[in-house]
Motif scaffolding. Structure first.
Motif, PDB file in Angstrom:
ATOM      1  N   GLU A  18       0.976  -1.074  -0.087  1.00  0.00           N
ATOM      2  CA  GLU A  18       0.103   0.056  -0.050  1.00  0.00           C
ATOM      3  C   GLU A  18       0.917   1.191   0.051  1.00  0.00           C
ATOM      4  O   GLU A  18       0.639   2.283  -0.728  1.00  0.00           O
ATOM      5  CB  GLU A  18      -0.889  -0.031   0.989  1.00  0.00           C
ATOM      6  N   LEU A  19       1.931   1.226   0.693  1.00  0.00           N
ATOM      7  CA  LEU A  19       2.840   2.405   1.012  1.00  0.00           C
ATOM      8  C   LEU A  19       3.633   2.478  -0.298  1.00  0.00           C
ATOM      9  O   LEU A  19       3.825   3.661  -0.961  1.00  0.00           O
ATOM     10  CB  LEU A  19       3.655   2.274   2.023  1.00  0.00           C
ATOM     11  N   ALA A  20       4.012   1.419  -1.040  1.00  0.00           N
ATOM     12  CA  ALA A  20       4.549   1.498  -2.320  1.00  0.00           C
ATOM     13  C   ALA A  20       3.832   2.224  -3.663  1.00  0.00           C
ATOM     14  O   ALA A  20       4.094   2.929  -4.335  1.00  0.00           O
ATOM     15  CB  ALA A  20       4.949   0.060  -2.943  1.00  0.00           C
ATOM     16  N   VAL A  21       2.503   1.715  -3.378  1.00  0.00           N
ATOM     17  CA  VAL A  21       1.535   2.175  -4.437  1.00  0.00           C
ATOM     18  C   VAL A  21       1.364   3.821  -4.221  1.00  0.00           C
ATOM     19  O   VAL A  21       1.508   4.590  -4.988  1.00  0.00           O
ATOM     20  CB  VAL A  21       0.148   1.464  -4.531  1.00  0.00           C
ATOM     21  N   LEU A  22       1.288   4.229  -2.939  1.00  0.00           N
ATOM     22  CA  LEU A  22       1.155   5.585  -2.800  1.00  0.00           C
ATOM     23  C   LEU A  22       2.438   6.328  -3.075  1.00  0.00           C
ATOM     24  O   LEU A  22       2.493   7.324  -3.537  1.00  0.00           O
ATOM     25  CB  LEU A  22       0.925   5.806  -1.188  1.00  0.00           C
ATOM     26  N   ALA A  23       3.466   5.617  -2.921  1.00  0.00           N
ATOM     27  CA  ALA A  23       4.753   6.402  -3.192  1.00  0.00           C
ATOM     28  C   ALA A  23       4.912   6.447  -4.818  1.00  0.00           C
ATOM     29  O   ALA A  23       5.420   7.475  -5.154  1.00  0.00           O
ATOM     30  CB  ALA A  23       6.075   5.401  -2.775  1.00  0.00           C
ATOM     31  N   LEU A  24       4.369   5.531  -5.423  1.00  0.00           N
ATOM     32  CA  LEU A  24       4.414   5.674  -7.099  1.00  0.00           C
ATOM     33  C   LEU A  24       3.436   6.825  -7.391  1.00  0.00           C
ATOM     34  O   LEU A  24       3.960   7.496  -8.260  1.00  0.00           O
ATOM     35  CB  LEU A  24       3.950   4.370  -7.690  1.00  0.00           C
ATOM     36  N   LEU A  25       2.321   6.979  -6.817  1.00  0.00           N
ATOM     37  CA  LEU A  25       1.468   7.932  -7.296  1.00  0.00           C
ATOM     38  C   LEU A  25       1.928   9.284  -6.674  1.00  0.00           C
ATOM     39  O   LEU A  25       1.604  10.398  -7.225  1.00  0.00           O
ATOM     40  CB  LEU A  25       0.078   7.713  -6.721  1.00  0.00           C
TER      41      LEU A  25
END
Length: 116
Positions: A18-25
């Motif tokens: 979840e944090l990785a997806v937020l980081a990408l966005l």
């Protein structure tokens, strides 16, 4: 409750992905398949489309991301995702927690590795 076999990496990855997806966005808007493709570059974080789209829907329902359909120059329209203001705040907060936890775990695991 015992965690065994393949459940161990799965349990550890749930919050991190979840944090990785937020980081990408946080770096910029992206469409679903693009997010999956970018995470493949990080084998420990790679997710399938079957995992990505439910996660994106959950993040949207909680107000952390927004989406918008945009025309594609190479095919059908794509649904682009971006962080909402609440998502930006969550990303900053989660990054602080992750940084502290990661440093603590690196310290703990490093000390344990010297005893093994």
């Amino acid at each position: 409750m015992a965690i065994e076999g393949e459940a161990i990496p799965s349990q550890l990855r749930k919050g991190v992905v979840e944090l990785a997806v937020l980081a990408l966005l946080h770096r910029g808007e992206a469409y679903g398949a693009e997010i999956v493709d970018r995470l493949v570059q990080y084998p420990g974080l790679a997710i399938s489309a079957g995992t990505a789209y439910p996660l994106l829907n959950r993040l949207k329902k909680t107000g952390l991301i927004t989406s918008e359909w945009q025309e594609s120059p190479v095919g059908p329209p794509r649904k682009y995702y971006r962080l909402s203001p609440a998502g930006e705040r969550a990303f900053v907060a989660m990054t602080k927690v992750w940084t502290a936890m990661s440093a603590d775990m690196t310290d703990l695991l490093g000390k344990d590795a010297t005893r093994a």
